[in-house]
Design a protein around this motif. Structure first.
Motif, PDB file in Angstrom:
ATOM      1  N   ARG A   1      11.356   3.911   5.612  1.00 39.46           N
ATOM      2  CA  ARG A   1      10.945   3.637   6.986  1.00 39.46           C
ATOM      3  C   ARG A   1      12.198   3.484   7.838  1.00 39.46           C
TER       4      ARG A   1
ATOM      5  N   ARG B   1       0.849  -1.204   0.000  1.00 40.10           N
ATOM      6  CA  ARG B   1       0.000   0.000   0.000  1.00 40.10           C
ATOM      7  C   ARG B   1       0.878   1.245   0.000  1.00 40.10           C
ATOM      8  N   ARG B   2       0.558   2.174  -0.868  1.00 40.34           N
ATOM      9  CA  ARG B   2       1.259   3.465  -0.891  1.00 40.34           C
ATOM     10  C   ARG B   2       0.223   4.564  -1.015  1.00 40.34           C
ATOM     11  N   SER B   3       0.549   5.719  -0.522  1.00 36.11           N
ATOM     12  CA  SER B   3      -0.326   6.872  -0.732  1.00 36.11           C
ATOM     13  C   SER B   3      -0.240   7.263  -2.197  1.00 36.11           C
TER      14      SER B   3
ATOM     15  N   PRO C   1       8.207   5.448   0.588  1.00 43.37           N
ATOM     16  CA  PRO C   1       8.988   6.370   1.427  1.00 43.37           C
ATOM     17  C   PRO C   1       9.744   5.589   2.506  1.00 43.37           C
TER      18      PRO C   1
ATOM     19  N   VAL D   1      -5.374   7.523  -0.352  1.00 45.90           N
ATOM     20  CA  VAL D   1      -4.489   8.440   0.383  1.00 45.90           C
ATOM     21  C   VAL D   1      -5.273   9.006   1.552  1.00 45.90           C
ATOM     22  N   CYS D   2      -4.677   8.879   2.730  1.00 51.25           N
ATOM     23  CA  CYS D   2      -5.284   9.428   3.944  1.00 51.25           C
ATOM     24  C   CYS D   2      -4.911  10.915   3.988  1.00 51.25           C
ATOM     25  N   MET D   3      -5.866  11.781   4.300  1.00 49.10           N
ATOM     26  CA  MET D   3      -5.564  13.222   4.270  1.00 49.10           C
ATOM     27  C   MET D   3      -6.173  13.974   5.449  1.00 49.10           C
ATOM     28  N   MET D   4      -5.350  14.866   6.024  1.00 50.34           N
ATOM     29  CA  MET D   4      -5.881  15.842   6.980  1.00 50.34           C
ATOM     30  C   MET D   4      -5.913  17.222   6.332  1.00 50.34           C
ATOM     31  N   GLY D   5      -5.061  17.392   5.312  1.00 50.87           N
ATOM     32  CA  GLY D   5      -4.915  18.701   4.663  1.00 50.87           C
ATOM     33  C   GLY D   5      -6.234  19.373   4.281  1.00 50.87           C
ATOM     34  N   PRO D   6      -7.149  18.651   3.605  1.00 50.35           N
ATOM     35  CA  PRO D   6      -8.368  19.333   3.138  1.00 50.35           C
ATOM     36  C   PRO D   6      -9.376  19.629   4.242  1.00 50.35           C
TER      37      PRO D   6
ATOM     38  N   ARG E   1      -1.510   9.753  -5.351  1.00 51.65           N
ATOM     39  CA  ARG E   1      -2.010  11.116  -5.549  1.00 51.65           C
ATOM     40  C   ARG E   1      -2.317  11.396  -7.021  1.00 51.65           C
TER      41      ARG E   1
ATOM     42  N   ILE F   1     -10.494  13.263   9.444  1.00 52.16           N
ATOM     43  CA  ILE F   1      -9.651  12.888   8.305  1.00 52.16           C
ATOM     44  C   ILE F   1     -10.537  12.524   7.113  1.00 52.16           C
TER      45      ILE F   1
ATOM     46  N   ARG G   1      -6.302  15.184  -3.662  1.00 51.00           N
ATOM     47  CA  ARG G   1      -5.179  14.496  -4.299  1.00 51.00           C
ATOM     48  C   ARG G   1      -5.645  13.691  -5.506  1.00 51.00           C
TER      49      ARG G   1
END
Ligand SMILES: Cc1cc2nc3c(=O)[nH]c(=O)nc-3n(C[C@H](O)[C@H](O)[C@H](O)COP(=O)(O)O)c2cc1C
Length: 212
Positions: free
Chosen positions: A203, A40-42, A201, A156-161, A44, A187, A117
């Motif tokens: 680890r 699993r990857r985020s 990314p 993709v998990c997001m807090m930004g929006p 966008r 979220i 995203r």
């Protein structure tokens, strides 16, 4: 004497080198759960293919089966599949942003599709704040993302929006989510079929240690 020196060296080696876990770069996964977790990857960048309702239902069901403090289920979930909703929210978000904001740079990117995203579906997770509620919602999102992955769907998990939905411009969209009183958006998880293959990314394996 030699035996004692050897034993002491072996002990020292064990004490300094065996307290962490080692990275396995192999792509052989012992089962599908491990494979979903490790691959699993985020994402966008998504293509336009929608997620079928029955698949989305299963992803959401996996979400509410996440462990949660005292099974209090202090969460609410809202799923947006409407491309019009996503487009209109993105437009309002764009218009509310000062032109010199560093965030505004992304609109110049020809691959920019929306504020989530570029996902085709968005799952909003709200919580009724309590001692475990944020953790519960994170675990819920994790379950959903892994369930999605098992169907070949990226996320993709997001807090930004999230902040946008408590601004004047964002309020009308928040209202359409019809959250009960006392619930706060926490979220959102963007989902869809991937149009990219992101690198993993790094680890930091040294952060994990066995206590002896
Ligand atoms: C709580 C949380 C909030 C995040 N918020 C955002 C976000 O607003 N925008 C974004 O592009 N990615 C966001 N991410 C994704 C992380 O950047 C990503 O998980 C991290 O870089 C590790 O990459 P990976 O998911 O591919 O392993 C968020 C992830 C988490 C868990």
């Amino acid at each position: 004497m030699k035996k004692y020196i050897f034993s002491a060296l072996a002990l020292l080696f064990a004490a300094t080198s065996c307290d962490g876990i080692s990275q396995n770069s192999s792509n052989d996964y012992p089962n599908e759960v491990i494979e979903a977790i490790m691959t699993r990857r985020s994402v966008r960048s998504y293509n336009d293919e929608p997620i079928a309702d029955e698949i989305m239902d299963k992803i959401l069901e996996c979400g509410i089966h996440a462990p949660n403090g005292m099974n209090a289920q202090r969460w609410e979930v809202r799923v947006v599949k409407s491309q019009e909703w996503i487009k209109d929210a993105t437009e309002a978000w764009k218009n509310s942003m000062p032109a010199d904001s560093p965030m505004a740079k992304q609109f110049e990117d020809p691959s920019f599709k929306n504020m989530f995203r570029n996902a085709t579906s968005v799952v909003f997770i709200a919580h009724r704040p309590g001692p475990c509620s944020q953790i519960d919602c994170g675990l819920m999102a994790g379950n959903m993302m892994l369930a999605a992955k098992s169907f070949g769907i990226s996320s993709v998990c997001m807090m930004g929006p999230i902040g946008f939905f408590s601004t004047e411009a964002g309020k009308p969209f928040r209202e359409t989510l019809a959250l009960p009183d006392g619930y706060e958006l926490l979220i959102c998880v963007g989902m869809g079929y991937s149009d990219e293959t992101p690198e993993t990314p790094e680890r930091h394996y040294s952060k994990v240690k066995y206590v002896k």
